[in-house]
Write a protein that holds these residues in place. Structure first.
Motif, PDB file in Angstrom:
ATOM      1  N   ILE A   1      -2.056   1.900   7.241  1.00  0.00           N
ATOM      2  CA  ILE A   1      -1.361   3.166   6.987  1.00  0.00           C
ATOM      3  C   ILE A   1      -2.264   4.361   7.324  1.00  0.00           C
ATOM      4  O   ILE A   1      -1.812   5.333   7.950  1.00  0.00           O
ATOM      5  CB  ILE A   1      -0.884   3.228   5.521  1.00  0.00           C
TER       6      ILE A   1
ATOM      7  N   SER B   1       0.816  -1.217   0.000  1.00  0.00           N
ATOM      8  CA  SER B   1       0.000   0.000   0.000  1.00  0.00           C
ATOM      9  C   SER B   1       0.849   1.267   0.000  1.00  0.00           C
ATOM     10  O   SER B   1       0.383   2.331  -0.376  1.00  0.00           O
ATOM     11  CB  SER B   1      -0.936  -0.004   1.212  1.00  0.00           C
ATOM     12  N   THR B   2       2.129   1.134   0.400  1.00  0.00           N
ATOM     13  CA  THR B   2       2.999   2.313   0.351  1.00  0.00           C
ATOM     14  C   THR B   2       3.275   2.731  -1.089  1.00  0.00           C
ATOM     15  O   THR B   2       3.647   3.856  -1.354  1.00  0.00           O
ATOM     16  CB  THR B   2       4.361   2.039   1.048  1.00  0.00           C
TER      17      THR B   2
ATOM     18  N   GLY C   1      -3.026  -3.114   3.789  1.00  0.00           N
ATOM     19  CA  GLY C   1      -2.060  -2.164   4.328  1.00  0.00           C
ATOM     20  C   GLY C   1      -2.622  -0.748   4.336  1.00  0.00           C
ATOM     21  O   GLY C   1      -2.283   0.068   5.204  1.00  0.00           O
ATOM     22  N   GLU C   2      -3.486  -0.487   3.364  1.00  0.00           N
ATOM     23  CA  GLU C   2      -4.118   0.827   3.256  1.00  0.00           C
ATOM     24  C   GLU C   2      -4.794   1.223   4.582  1.00  0.00           C
ATOM     25  O   GLU C   2      -4.659   2.352   5.042  1.00  0.00           O
ATOM     26  CB  GLU C   2      -5.141   0.778   2.119  1.00  0.00           C
TER      27      GLU C   2
END
Ligand SMILES: Nc1ncnc2c1ncn2[C@@H]1O[C@H](COP(=O)(O)OP(=O)(O)OP(=O)(O)O)[C@@H](O)[C@H]1O
Ligand SMILES: [Mg+2]
Lengths: 330, 247
Positions: free
Chosen positions: B201, B189-190, B197-198
């Protein structure tokens, strides 16, 4: 028929099988004996080209083994090994069907053959066909291994210490069964063993190997009474020799007329068994089932006759060191 | 039995949470401050989860095909000389940090799923390769000998005997890779891959612990469920070849 001509296999400049020639007649059993590392397995595995010969030739019937693709050659030759090598993820039926399937037999043909073989090896098809190998006893696994090797009706069967892992009782029975089935099917059989007893019971001929060389090849009686070298003699075990000789002949062959007391012996049992029975029951003679008797005197005469022959050979041993008898016998 | 029930409970909870996240808001409320939202709604959690799983599935499939292929190659007589090379490639794939792979791959592939797929693919090779290698080189010799002796071609030996017998151990390798990839995929997601992961984060950026926890919770639960699923498959495969007791 198998004909081996001047077969040699060299590993790291050492001949492991050294210039071996022998012929196994159609429908005969040749037993390969010798100490560990003498090259028996290597010789056997060259017959179906699991090992490629360094030099020499092998004929299976009229075919030069070197002229066909190895995997096609192997489908024509049955192969059974110690530890059976059954495919653990396949049922008994699928294991037996391996080579017929490779050869493209039809499904009904294969099913019928599996059924037939299970019967032949005294395994009830309904009960055993769909079992997995790990659900069988050691003796049953071994029988399935031999059934698999025979599935595509090979004219030649190779066995490498197939009975090595079996206990003595089951082993004796397996040997008897094998002998009977081999006779019935007329298969030519080469069996590796390091049990002299097994070689004498099963073999029409015995091949004795040492350090890659074939020392002697002949019928059991000849190997026992006229060992070609000291090594062969040592392998036979002098102490065991009279008993092994007696085990070659059936009671029926020395049956005499007459009657006597004691438990009857079967005419099919060996002289060795008859001798054991006489000694055990403390008798000079025993009745034979179906009439007649067998006497201790006759048994002793047999054993002594063998000894006389052996002594005669010892005398002439100086002249003929290694009689290559039976080399071309059919 | 209790373990099974727990797994079942986890599955039920996960599905319920993904389908109606809002109904679990009460559960996460204590983790928020200043009336911040308790459930991540920027993107649907279900759709993020599916996209996350899809990414992992693609990467693990590619790793499996490659690693098993390599394992087969280096256990053939003709491919033996490639063993050291294959070992090096797969070990480097494992030791090179996925974050660095992302950093290197973005300039070449741009933002999105691509770099993440590459990172997961490389990261997942080693366990599958090592297990394939072990499985194929420790098959019972008498079975392999019998397969040759019966007249199976090399190809038939591989497909009909070697791979089926190696399957349980290969599956264990795939299981490890999958679980590692499930967790590692979050860093995708980075670089704008759509993964869970979004959520994590977003939680970090807005100091919202509830988001971090629910992102992590979903990944964790999926990992446990997939782990259990693989173990069932491995046991079934092992039982078929008589390695595990029948019951
Ligand atoms: N692939 C190989 N490479 C090198 N040497 C080998 C190979 N196969 C067999 N040998 C050697 O050849 C010799 C004969 O081996 P072989 O297996 O034929 O003996 P054997 O008579 O069957 O013995 P055993 O009774 O122990 O089975 C041994 O010294 C063995 O180490
Ligand atoms: Mg041997």
């Amino acid at each position: 028929m198998i004909r081996i001509e001047n077969l040699t296999r060299i590993y790291d400049r050492t001949p492991v099988v050294n210039d071996v020639s022998l012929t196994v007649g159609a429908g005969q059993i040749a037993a390969l004996v010798g100490t560990s590392g003498s090259g028996k397995t290597t010789l056997l595995r060259m017959i179906n080209r699991l090992v490629e010969p360094t030099s020499g030739r092998i004929w299976i019937g009229e075919t030069d083994a070197a002229t066909i693709a190895p995997h096609l050659l192997r489908r024509r030759i049955g192969y059974a090994i110690q530890g059976h090598g059954l495919f653990p993820h396949r049922t008994v039926g699928q294991n037996i069907a391996t080579v017929p399937r490779l050869l493209g037999w039809s499904a009904p043909e294969i099913a019928a053959r599996v059924e037939e073989l299970l019967h032949l090896f005294q395994l009830d098809p309904a009960q055993f066909r769909d079992r997995m190998p790990h659900e069988l006893s050691g003796g049953q696994q071994q029988r399935v291994g031999v059934a698999r090797a025979l599935a595509a009706r090979p004219e030649v069967l190779l066995m490498d210490e197939p009975f090595g892992a079996l206990d003595p009782v089951i082993r004796a029975r397996a040997q008897g069964d094998l002998r009977e089935i081999q006779r019935r099917l007329g298969t030519t059989l080469v069996i590796v063993t390091h049990d002299m007893e097994e070689a004498v019971t099963l073999g029409d001929r015995i091949a004795v190997m040492d350090k890659g060389r074939l020392l002697q090849y002949g019928p059991p009686a000849e190997i026992l009474t006229r060992p070609a070298t000291d090594f062969v003699q040592a392998l036979i075990g002098t102490g065991e020799r009279p008993f092994r000789l007696l085990s070659l002949t059936r009671v029926a062959d020395i049956r005499e007329d007459g009657t006597c007391d004691g438990p009857a012996v079967s005419p099919e049992s060996s002289l060795r068994d008859a001798l054991a029975a006489c000694l055990w029951h403390g008798r000079d003679c025993l009745p034979v089932e179906g009439g007649g008797i067998v006497t201790l005197t006759a048994l002793r005469a047999r054993a002594e006759g063998a000894r006389a022959e052996a002594m005669a050979t010892a005398g002439e041993g100086a002249q003929s060191k290694a009689p290559q008898t039976g080399g071309a016998a059919q | 039995m209790i373990a099974r029930l727990m797994v079942l409970a986890m599955a039920v909870f996960l599905v319920a949470f993904l389908v109606t996240p809002e109904s679990f808001a009460g559960l996460f409320r204590p983790l928020t401050r200043n009336n911040a939202p308790a459930i991540y709604t920027q993107t649907g959690l279900l759709s993020l989860t599916l996209s996350h799983l899809w990414l992992v599935a693609l990467a693990v499939t590619a790793s499996t095909v490659t690693a098993v292929g390599l394992g087969v190659l280096v256990t053939r007589p003709a491919g033996r000389e490639f063993l050291p090379l294959a070992r090096t490639v797969t070990s480097v794939g494992q030791t090179f940090p996925p974050v660095a792979v992302l950093a290197l791959a973005v300039p070449a592939m741009g933002f999105g799923a691509g770099p993440t797929l590459v990172a997961l693919f490389l990261y997942g090779l080693l366990p599958i390769f090592e297990n394939t290698l072990t499985a194929l080189s420790t098959l019972p010799p008498s079975v392999v000998e019998a397969a040759r002796g019966m007249g199976l071609t090399r190809r038939q030996q591989l497909w009909q005997v070697e791979l089926p017998l190696a399957l349980p151990v290969i599956l264990a390798g795939v299981r490890l890779s999958t679980v590692i990839s499930l967790a590692t995929a979050t860093i995708g997601s980075t670089v704008a891959a759509r993964t869970l992961g979004e959520v994590i984060i977003a939680g970090l950026l807005s100091a919202n612990t509830a988001f971090v926890v629910q992102g992590g919770l979903i990944v964790g639960l999926i990992a446990i469920l997939i782990y259990e699923g693989f173990q069932l498959a491995e046991k079934a495969a092992a039982r078929r070849i008589g390695l595990a007791p029948q019951h």
